[in-house]
Structures are given as structure tokens and as C-alpha cells.
Design an enzyme around this catalytic site. Structure first.
Site, PDB file in Angstrom:
ATOM      1  N   ASP A 216     -61.919 -17.404  51.290  1.00  0.00           N
ATOM      2  CA  ASP A 216     -63.113 -17.180  50.302  1.00  0.00           C
ATOM      3  C   ASP A 216     -63.369 -17.577  50.501  1.00  0.00           C
ATOM      4  O   ASP A 216     -64.338 -19.101  50.812  1.00  0.00           O
ATOM      5  CB  ASP A 216     -62.513 -17.453  48.656  1.00  0.00           C
ATOM      6  CG  ASP A 216     -63.458 -17.210  47.879  1.00  0.00           C
ATOM      7  OD1 ASP A 216     -62.923 -15.550  46.990  1.00  0.00           O
ATOM      8  OD2 ASP A 216     -64.045 -17.522  47.115  1.00  0.00           O
ATOM      9  N   ILE A 217     -65.318 -17.501  50.648  1.00  0.00           N
ATOM     10  CA  ILE A 217     -65.706 -17.132  51.337  1.00  0.00           C
ATOM     11  C   ILE A 217     -66.529 -18.574  50.700  1.00  0.00           C
ATOM     12  O   ILE A 217     -66.826 -18.560  48.829  1.00  0.00           O
ATOM     13  CB  ILE A 217     -68.222 -16.964  51.002  1.00  0.00           C
ATOM     14  CG1 ILE A 217     -67.168 -15.649  52.471  1.00  0.00           C
ATOM     15  CG2 ILE A 217     -68.778 -17.401  51.956  1.00  0.00           C
ATOM     16  CD1 ILE A 217     -68.111 -14.600  52.898  1.00  0.00           C
ATOM     17  N   GLU A 259     -65.484 -11.171  48.587  1.00  0.00           N
ATOM     18  CA  GLU A 259     -66.044 -12.325  49.447  1.00  0.00           C
ATOM     19  C   GLU A 259     -64.656 -12.746  50.253  1.00  0.00           C
ATOM     20  O   GLU A 259     -64.965 -13.475  50.411  1.00  0.00           O
ATOM     21  CB  GLU A 259     -67.113 -13.011  49.508  1.00  0.00           C
ATOM     22  CG  GLU A 259     -66.954 -13.227  47.551  1.00  0.00           C
ATOM     23  CD  GLU A 259     -65.996 -14.341  47.432  1.00  0.00           C
ATOM     24  OE1 GLU A 259     -64.700 -13.806  46.163  1.00  0.00           O
ATOM     25  OE2 GLU A 259     -66.521 -15.506  47.602  1.00  0.00           O
TER      26      GLU A 259
HETATM   27  P1  GH3 Z   1     -66.589 -19.806  44.965  1.00  0.00           P
HETATM   28  O1  GH3 Z   1     -66.892 -20.479  46.075  1.00  0.00           O
HETATM   29  O2  GH3 Z   1     -66.023 -20.364  43.786  1.00  0.00           O
HETATM   30  O3  GH3 Z   1     -65.115 -19.064  45.853  1.00  0.00           O
HETATM   31  O4  GH3 Z   1     -67.857 -18.821  44.183  1.00  0.00           O
HETATM   32  P2  GH3 Z   1     -68.096 -17.781  44.257  1.00  0.00           P
HETATM   33  O5  GH3 Z   1     -69.905 -17.394  44.209  1.00  0.00           O
HETATM   34  O6  GH3 Z   1     -68.223 -16.950  46.273  1.00  0.00           O
HETATM   35  O7  GH3 Z   1     -67.974 -16.271  44.086  1.00  0.00           O
HETATM   36  P3  GH3 Z   1     -67.660 -15.867  43.048  1.00  0.00           P
HETATM   37  O8  GH3 Z   1     -66.266 -14.430  42.350  1.00  0.00           O
HETATM   38  O9  GH3 Z   1     -67.916 -16.052  41.467  1.00  0.00           O
HETATM   39  O10 GH3 Z   1     -68.938 -14.945  43.327  1.00  0.00           O
HETATM   40  C1  GH3 Z   1     -68.258 -14.016  44.486  1.00  0.00           C
HETATM   41  C2  GH3 Z   1     -69.528 -12.707  44.534  1.00  0.00           C
HETATM   42  O11 GH3 Z   1     -69.172 -12.254  45.863  1.00  0.00           O
HETATM   43  C3  GH3 Z   1     -70.324 -12.606  43.527  1.00  0.00           C
HETATM   44  C4  GH3 Z   1     -70.563 -10.849  44.403  1.00  0.00           C
HETATM   45  O12 GH3 Z   1     -71.753 -10.769  44.062  1.00  0.00           O
HETATM   46  C5  GH3 Z   1     -70.849 -10.717  45.688  1.00  0.00           C
HETATM   47  N1  GH3 Z   1     -70.462 -10.128  46.466  1.00  0.00           N
HETATM   48  C6  GH3 Z   1     -68.954  -9.491  46.321  1.00  0.00           C
HETATM   49  N2  GH3 Z   1     -69.010  -8.541  47.162  1.00  0.00           N
HETATM   50  C7  GH3 Z   1     -70.389  -8.304  48.005  1.00  0.00           C
HETATM   51  C8  GH3 Z   1     -71.008  -7.467  48.979  1.00  0.00           C
HETATM   52  O13 GH3 Z   1     -69.927  -6.466  49.557  1.00  0.00           O
HETATM   53  N3  GH3 Z   1     -71.702  -8.480  49.756  1.00  0.00           N
HETATM   54  C9  GH3 Z   1     -72.500  -9.091  48.499  1.00  0.00           C
HETATM   55  N4  GH3 Z   1     -73.575  -9.439  49.933  1.00  0.00           N
HETATM   56  N5  GH3 Z   1     -72.138  -9.485  48.269  1.00  0.00           N
HETATM   57  C10 GH3 Z   1     -70.790  -9.088  47.192  1.00  0.00           C
HETATM   58 MG    MG Z   2     -65.905 -17.276  46.797  1.00  0.00          MG
HETATM   59 MG    MG Z   3     -64.156 -14.528  45.071  1.00  0.00          MG
END
Ligand code: GH3
Ligand code: MG
Ligand code: MG
Length: 350
Positions: A216-217, A259
Site C-alpha cells: 500500500d502506498i 493504491e
Molecule cells: P496510508 O499511508 O495510511 O495508506 O494513507 P493513504 O493516504 O495512502 O490512504 P487512504 O486510504 O486514506 O487514501 C488512498 C487514496 O488513494 C485516496 C484516493 O483518492 C487515492 N486513489 C485511489 N485510487 C486512485 C487512482 O486511481 N488514482 C489516484 N491518483 N489516486 C487514487
Molecule cells: Mg495508502
Molecule cells: Mg489503501
């Protein structure tokens, strides 16, 4: 010509009928020669010699397995005309067999032309060499011409069927290809080109033992907020590429959602799985992303063994990932209960 030479014929195919017709015409040529000899007409030696020459030429073609063509048509038709002029009995059967094999080869559109050429040569040589013209003789010509016509229709019919069959096979092939493309698309993540969530579910069904990494990013939401969604997408693509180039063939990389990525390492021990996870984490942390965006990932790992279901394994890896997030991110954690005896006291990450 290379494409006219064939080495095997499918029974029932147009090629096979052509070859049979050629063989039959060899037999008939010999028969005509023997018949001329038995009847001992005034020019029987010429007739027999021409019939033998006809047979030899066609035997040579058969031996070299050459498909019927223009040269065969011209040489054979000349021989046929010669036999007709010599008043050889039954020579019209040779025209019929020649029409059958050459027209089948010529295809639907040229069948008519081949038939006209053969009929015309037959008629001209028969009429010009006729001693007497009476009803019987004319009826014989009409009878032969009717035979040519019927045969022409039969050939057109066979060629139409063959074309239809080829078309059907082509369409079937296209459908299979399209189906395959659709299947692959349904299992592929459009952004990264990795396998998607659905593919994960499918592939995992056939595996009972593997190391599972959930990646996970870190702070990706913040990254999106700071650099924009498009940059976020590019980061996802780059991480997808890093995974693609880093895993061995046989390992599987998925974009599980958002992500979050999953890597499945079949036939791998927990220790090696951990090393691979650490290598991946490090590679991402050291990678120079576009716009200098700092990117790190956290990894939760577990080993699935026979008897553990895939859902449980995923939950284990996910809980290890949670621990990785709790312990400062940018690190690898192995699921505690599955912790291998040795080597796991190593501290990962920052
Ligand atoms: P953590 O270190 O705890 O994982 O924090 P985080 O911010 O990475 O985790 P969180 O689940 O709060 O946020 C995930 C984010 O990933 C939110 C969403 O907007 C973004 N995201 C999900 N799919 C995509 C995508 O296809 N493209 C982009 N640019 N962002 C994405
Ligand atoms: Mg994340
Ligand atoms: Mg996540």
C-alpha cells in the site's frame, strides 16, 4: 511455384478431389490407349502414343504433388484435342476430369471461363475432325456439352461450399481471438496493465501455497492533494512497472484496488518472500519519480499454506500491513502468527 506444391491432402477437401480426378484421368488415358490398340483403327498407334504421353505427363505431375494449374490445363487440353481429332473413343471423359480438377483449383469466379475454354476446344476439335455429321454424332456432342455444364455447376457448388467453410473458420478464429482479448481485458487493470482484482480472485483459486504481499502506498491521499491526481496516476503506473520488472516469471502482480497492490509468490518460503518484499519496498523508496515526488510503500506479508483459505490469508497480510502502517510506514511486516522461527526479528524499514 511454392504454393502450388502440397505434401498432404485432407480427405474430402477440394484439393483431394482434384488429385483424385487427376489419377482417374491417368487411368482413363491408359484405357483409351489400350482401347485404340484393341480396336486397331487406322491411326491407333498415334492415339495410343498420345494417350500414353497424356498418362506419363499426369503421372509426373502427381509424383511431384503439384496442384492443377494453367500449364496443366493447356498441355492436357492440347492432348485431349489431339485425341478427339484422332477419333479416340471416350476422349470426352478426359475433358470432364480436366474440367473438374482445373476448375476446382481456379475458384468460383473463373470456373465458368475454364468450362467455356474446355467446351470450346472439345466442340471445335470434334466438329472439325468429324467425318460425317449426323444425328447420332450431334447428339454425342450435345451429350458431352451437357456433361460439361452439369459438372461446371457441381464445381461452382463445391467451391461455394469451400469458400463458405473457409469464411466460417475465419469468423470462428476471429471470435476466439476477440474472446481471448475480452478475457484478458477483463482481467487487466487499465491504468497499470497489471492483473486486476478479478484476476486475483481467479488466479488464487488454482494455488494452495504461496507468499502473499499486500503493498500500500504511504500517504497517497496527501500525495494526490499536493501534486494532483494526474501525478498520483503516474505514481501508480510507475509502481506497477516496478512490480512488473521485479517479480520472477511465475510470480503474479496485481493492482488490488486504489493504491493497493498484491504480489503472489508461489513456491516461495517465508524467508525468501520477506527478502523479496523488502527489495520491492526499497526499490520504490529509492526510485526517482516524476516531479521528484517522494513515494514509499508499506508491505504486509503472510504465507498461505494448504488448509488456509485465500480470504484468511488476505486478512493476515492485511493485518500485517496495518502493523506496518502503525510502525511508521515504509516497512515490511510479516503476519505474526505465521512468523517463521528464524530471521524475523530483523527490523525493516526506517
Ligand atoms: P496510508 O499511508 O495510511 O495508506 O494513507 P493513504 O493516504 O495512502 O490512504 P487512504 O486510504 O486514506 O487514501 C488512498 C487514496 O488513494 C485516496 C484516493 O483518492 C487515492 N486513489 C485511489 N485510487 C486512485 C487512482 O486511481 N488514482 C489516484 N491518483 N489516486 C487514487
Ligand atoms: Mg495508502
Ligand atoms: Mg489503501
Amino acid at each position: 511455384m511454392q504454393d502450388r506444391k502440397v505434401t498432404g491432402y485432407m480427405a474430402g477437401s477440394a484439393e483431394y478431389i482434384q488429385i483424385l480426378a487427376r489419377r482417374a484421368s491417368i487411368v482413363f488415358a491408359v484405357f483409351i490407349g489400350v482401347n485404340a490398340w484393341v480396336l486397331s483403327g487406322p491411326v491407333w498407334k498415334w492415339t495410343a502414343s498420345l494417350a500414353v504421353a497424356y498418362a506419363i505427363y499426369n503421372i509426373a505431375l502427381s509424383r511431384r504433388q503439384i496442384l492443377p494449374g494453367v500449364a496443366e490445363l493447356l498441355l492436357n487440353i492440347a492432348a485431349c484435342a489431339g485425341l478427339t481429332c484422332l477419333h479416340a473413343e471416350y476422349s470426352s471423359i478426359l475433358y470432364q476430369l480436366l474440367l473438374l480438377r482445373v476448375a476446382l483449383r481456379a475458384g468460383r469466379n473463373r470456373t465458368g471461363r475454364v468450362a467455356v475454354i474446355i467446351s470450346a476446344v472439345y466442340l471445335v476439335s470434334a466438329v472439325t475432325s468429324a467425318n460425317v455429321i449426323n444425328t447420332t454424332v450431334v447428339m454425342q456432342w450435345v451429350y458431352s456439352l451437357l456433361g460439361f455444364t452439369l459438372l461446371t455447376y457441381a464445381v461452382i457448388y463445391i467451391n461455394t461450399l469451400a469458400a463458405q467453410q473457409a469464411n466460417d473458420s475465419q469468423q470462428m478464429l476471429e471470435l476466439i481471438k476477440q474472446n481471448d482479448r475480452n478475457y484478458r481485458m477483463a482481467l487487466t487493470d487499465a491504468l497499470t496493465g497489471l492483473y486486476n482484482h478479478r484476476a486475483y480472485k481467479e488466479k488464487i483459486e488454482n494455488l494452495s501455497q504461496y507468499v502473499l504481499l499486500v503493498i500500500d502506498i504511504d500517504h497517497f491521499k496527501k500525495l494526490n492533494d499536493t501534486y494532483g491526481h494526474l501525478v498520483g496516476d503516474k505514481v501508480l503506473i510507475t509502481i506497477g512497472n516496478i512490480l512488473k520488472i521485479s517479480v520472477r516469471s511465475g510470480d503474479l502482480a496485481f493492482r488490488y484496488g486504489g493504491e493497493e497492490f498484491v504480489v503472489v509468490l508461489p513456491g516461495t518460503t517465508a524467508q525468501i518472500g520477506l527478502k523479496i518484499a523488502e527489495r520491492l519496498r526499497q526499490k520504490v523508496a529509492e526510485w526517482t519519480f516524476e516531479h521528484g515526488v517522494p513515494v514509499t510503500v508499506s508491505v504486509g506479508a503472510t504465507i498461505r499454506k494448504p488448509g488456509i483459505n485465500s480470504q484468511t490469508a488476505f486478512e493476515q497480510a492485511d493485518s500485517a500491513l496495518y502493523r506496518a502502517k502503525q510502525t511508521g510506514r515504509n516497512n515490511v511486516q510479516f503476519y505474526a502468527a505465521a512468523k517463521p522461527a528464524a530471521d524475523l526479528s530483523v527490523k525493516y524499514g526506517m
